[in-house]
Design an enzyme around this catalytic site. Structure first.
Site, mmCIF file in Angstrom:
data_model
loop_
_atom_site.group_PDB
_atom_site.id
_atom_site.type_symbol
_atom_site.label_atom_id
_atom_site.label_comp_id
_atom_site.label_asym_id
_atom_site.label_seq_id
_atom_site.Cartn_x
_atom_site.Cartn_y
_atom_site.Cartn_z
ATOM 1 C CE LYS A 108 -63.326 56.161 54.371
ATOM 2 N NZ LYS A 108 -64.334 56.532 53.352
HETATM 3 P P1 NAD Z 1 -57.669 53.610 44.894
HETATM 4 O O1 NAD Z 1 -56.756 52.999 45.866
HETATM 5 O O2 NAD Z 1 -58.454 52.741 43.959
HETATM 6 O O3 NAD Z 1 -56.872 54.665 44.001
HETATM 7 C C1 NAD Z 1 -56.182 55.744 44.559
HETATM 8 C C2 NAD Z 1 -55.377 56.397 43.458
HETATM 9 O O4 NAD Z 1 -54.761 57.570 43.972
HETATM 10 C C3 NAD Z 1 -54.259 55.514 42.937
HETATM 11 O O5 NAD Z 1 -54.082 55.732 41.544
HETATM 12 C C4 NAD Z 1 -53.060 56.030 43.716
HETATM 13 O O6 NAD Z 1 -51.826 55.758 43.064
HETATM 14 C C5 NAD Z 1 -53.377 57.498 43.729
HETATM 15 N N1 NAD Z 1 -52.667 58.247 44.769
HETATM 16 C C6 NAD Z 1 -52.435 57.895 46.053
HETATM 17 N N2 NAD Z 1 -51.738 58.848 46.697
HETATM 18 C C7 NAD Z 1 -51.552 59.844 45.774
HETATM 19 C C8 NAD Z 1 -50.914 61.090 45.799
HETATM 20 N N3 NAD Z 1 -50.323 61.538 46.917
HETATM 21 N N4 NAD Z 1 -50.926 61.845 44.670
HETATM 22 C C9 NAD Z 1 -51.515 61.417 43.537
HETATM 23 N N5 NAD Z 1 -52.142 60.236 43.453
HETATM 24 C C10 NAD Z 1 -52.148 59.459 44.545
HETATM 25 O O7 NAD Z 1 -58.645 54.562 45.747
HETATM 26 P P2 NAD Z 1 -60.079 55.093 45.351
HETATM 27 O O8 NAD Z 1 -61.075 54.137 45.878
HETATM 28 O O9 NAD Z 1 -60.079 55.487 43.919
HETATM 29 O O10 NAD Z 1 -60.166 56.385 46.282
HETATM 30 C C11 NAD Z 1 -59.653 57.647 45.854
HETATM 31 C C12 NAD Z 1 -60.300 58.743 46.695
HETATM 32 O O11 NAD Z 1 -61.721 58.676 46.529
HETATM 33 C C13 NAD Z 1 -60.050 58.650 48.200
HETATM 34 O O12 NAD Z 1 -59.996 59.954 48.725
HETATM 35 C C14 NAD Z 1 -61.296 57.948 48.716
HETATM 36 O O13 NAD Z 1 -61.557 58.232 50.080
HETATM 37 C C15 NAD Z 1 -62.346 58.574 47.807
HETATM 38 N N6 NAD Z 1 -63.580 57.795 47.678
HETATM 39 C C16 NAD Z 1 -63.571 56.523 47.232
HETATM 40 C C17 NAD Z 1 -64.769 55.828 47.107
HETATM 41 C C18 NAD Z 1 -64.837 54.431 46.542
HETATM 42 O O14 NAD Z 1 -65.962 53.938 46.353
HETATM 43 N N7 NAD Z 1 -63.731 53.780 46.254
HETATM 44 C C19 NAD Z 1 -65.964 56.445 47.462
HETATM 45 C C20 NAD Z 1 -65.941 57.761 47.911
HETATM 46 C C21 NAD Z 1 -64.736 58.434 48.010
#
Ligand code: NAD
Length: 420
Positions: A108
């Site tokens: 990561k």
């Molecule tokens: P992103 O940046 O596209 O979106 C994140 C969202 O969460 C945004 O809407 C943001 O405003 C919101 N957010 C941030 N802090 C917050 C809080 N304290 N309370 C409420 N909402 C909040 O990110 P993403 O890629 O959608 O990732 C979201 C989660 O999924 C993370 O934990 C990430 O590690 C996990 N994840 C992502 C992927 C991927 O392919 N993008 C894969 C596996 C896991």
């Protein structure tokens, strides 16, 4: 070493690991070797700001283990990033890749920055300089980057371009989650959310919940949350009664128009001022009565103080580490919530990243139907394995998922032996 990575999220990942190590009766001399990251790099990332000043951001990359192939993991741009959080996320990636049968160790990366406070120029400068600082540490057969919270296809394109400029030729396989125009795969952007929806369908089948007209609440409206909300609403006919992002939470018991919410975020950057629902508190969102709750934002949002108050039937962990070990104990005791643990629930992203890496290495591309079909086949296998293990050993779905992942890494470590 625990001191170096000192951080609540890292402690949480270690606590989970120790539970699994006990469950697997892992020999003492293997525990530290498997738990602590193999190596990490911290870099200062100077960026020329639009006003002529220079700001220096702190960046990290952690590679958890290298026993099963190159490491793989996303890059997070967020003001919560610490080296310990990055190490925890790298550790979870290891178990996740092993559970899905991917030939990767976990990694990561992250930069301590609020990307929303940067202009496009500044974000490009930050992305390129971070990648440039990482060049000695990564490689298409050493460590492959991808997106995570706060980064997207555009950032991946800048990463790929910077690395390629250094090498003197295009190296698309150095990152996944890049745009299709530069060698990305069809279906990567939607893959994590799509996987979340597929697993919710499978879980609903197990607990005999009819998804049509049932309700869902989604925390986080980014890549994972927005795609999951749309799949639940438009593929399964569910009513999405709560959504949120970093700026606030919204409730509409009649159902939120998630397409309109998505368009609103595209236009305005976030949900501030979204008029299709009533503003509520972030805490109320998680404890609303609903059939499916999808935390898809940050870690540790379900904890000892709110786990007793959850009113969902399925908890689908789109985010990494949304549930603390203390909350896990409470949920296990309650026994009325079907948990789809993070390393299973959000694995769609890394599975399709693996497909993208293979396609980039071979310069041979698949269509979206092939990608989605293969994704569902891998998820189905993992889901079935987790359910079976949980039933056979009378353990929670999380322990079962982690046990499978950790066990596979342990086996690879033992088979390769200790050098010298
Ligand atoms: P992103 O940046 O596209 O979106 C994140 C969202 O969460 C945004 O809407 C943001 O405003 C919101 N957010 C941030 N802090 C917050 C809080 N304290 N309370 C409420 N909402 C909040 O990110 P993403 O890629 O959608 O990732 C979201 C989660 O999924 C993370 O934990 C990430 O590690 C996990 N994840 C992502 C992927 C991927 O392919 N993008 C894969 C596996 C896991």
């Amino acid at each position: 070493m625990e001191h170096f990575y000192s951080d609540p999220t890292f402690q949480m990942a270690c606590e989970q690991f120790r539970l699994i190590a006990d469950h697997l009766q892992m020999p003492e001399n293997l525990r530290e070797r498997l738990m602590y990251p193999k190596r990490s790099l911290a870099v200062a990332v100077p960026v020329r700001m639009d006003n002529g000043s220079t700001r220096v951001y702190q960046g990290y990359r952690v590679q958890h283990h290298l026993s099963m192939g190159p490491t793989k993991g996303g890059t997070r741009f967020a003001s919560t990033v610490t080296v310990g959080e990055v190490a925890a996320l790298a550790m979870w990636m290891s178990w996740k890749c092993a559970l899905s049968g991917l030939p990767y160790g976990g990694a990561k990366g992250g930069v301590h920055v609020d990307p929303r406070a940067l202009s496009r120029n500044e974000l490009e400068g930050l992305s390129r300089r971070y990648m440039q600082e990482m060049i000695p540490f990564i490689g298409s057969h050493t460590d492959i980057m991808g997106p995570d919270m706060g980064t997207n296809e555009q950032v991946m394109a800048w990463f790929m371009d910077t690395y390629s400029a250094y090498k003197g030729h295009a190296v698309p396989e150095i990152v996944t989650g890049k745009p299709v125009s530069v060698g990305g795969t069809s279906g990567r952007r939607e893959s994590t959310g799509r996987g979340v929806v597929y697993l919710i369908e499978r879980a609903a089948n197990v607990i005999k919940l009819k998804l049509i007209s049932s309700t869902a609440v989604v925390q986080g409206f980014g890549n994972v949350g927005a795609v999951a909300a749309q799949g639940l609403a438009y593929k399964n006919g569910m009513r999405i009664i709560g959504i949120s992002d970093v700026t606030g939470a919204y409730r509409n018991d009649k159902g939120i128009d998630v397409k309109a919410a998505g368009e609103y975020v595209l236009k305005h950057g976030d949900l501030t001022g979204f008029s299709g629902a009533e503003p509520i508190s972030a805490e109320e969102l998680l404890t609303m009565e609903c059939d499916v709750l999808v935390p898809a934002a940050v870690s540790a949002v379900i904890h000892g103080r709110n786990a007793t108050q959850l009113k969902c039937k399925i908890l689908a962990e789109g985010a990494n580490g949304p549930t603390t070990p203390e909350a896990d104990l409470i949920l296990a005791k309650r026994g009325d919530i079907f948990v789809i643990p993070d390393i299973l629930c959000n694995a769609g992203g890394v599975i399709v990243s693996y497909f993208e890496w293979i396609q980039s290495l071979q310069s041979f591309f698949w269509n979206e139907t092939e990608v989605v079909d293969r994704l569902f086949r891998v998820l189905e296998q993992s889901f079935a394995a987790v359910i079976k293990r949980a039933k056979d050993e009378k353990i929670s779905n999380r322990l079962a998922a982690l046990a499978i992942g950790v066990e596979r890494v342990m086996k690879a470590r033992c088979d390769r032996g200790l050098f010298p």
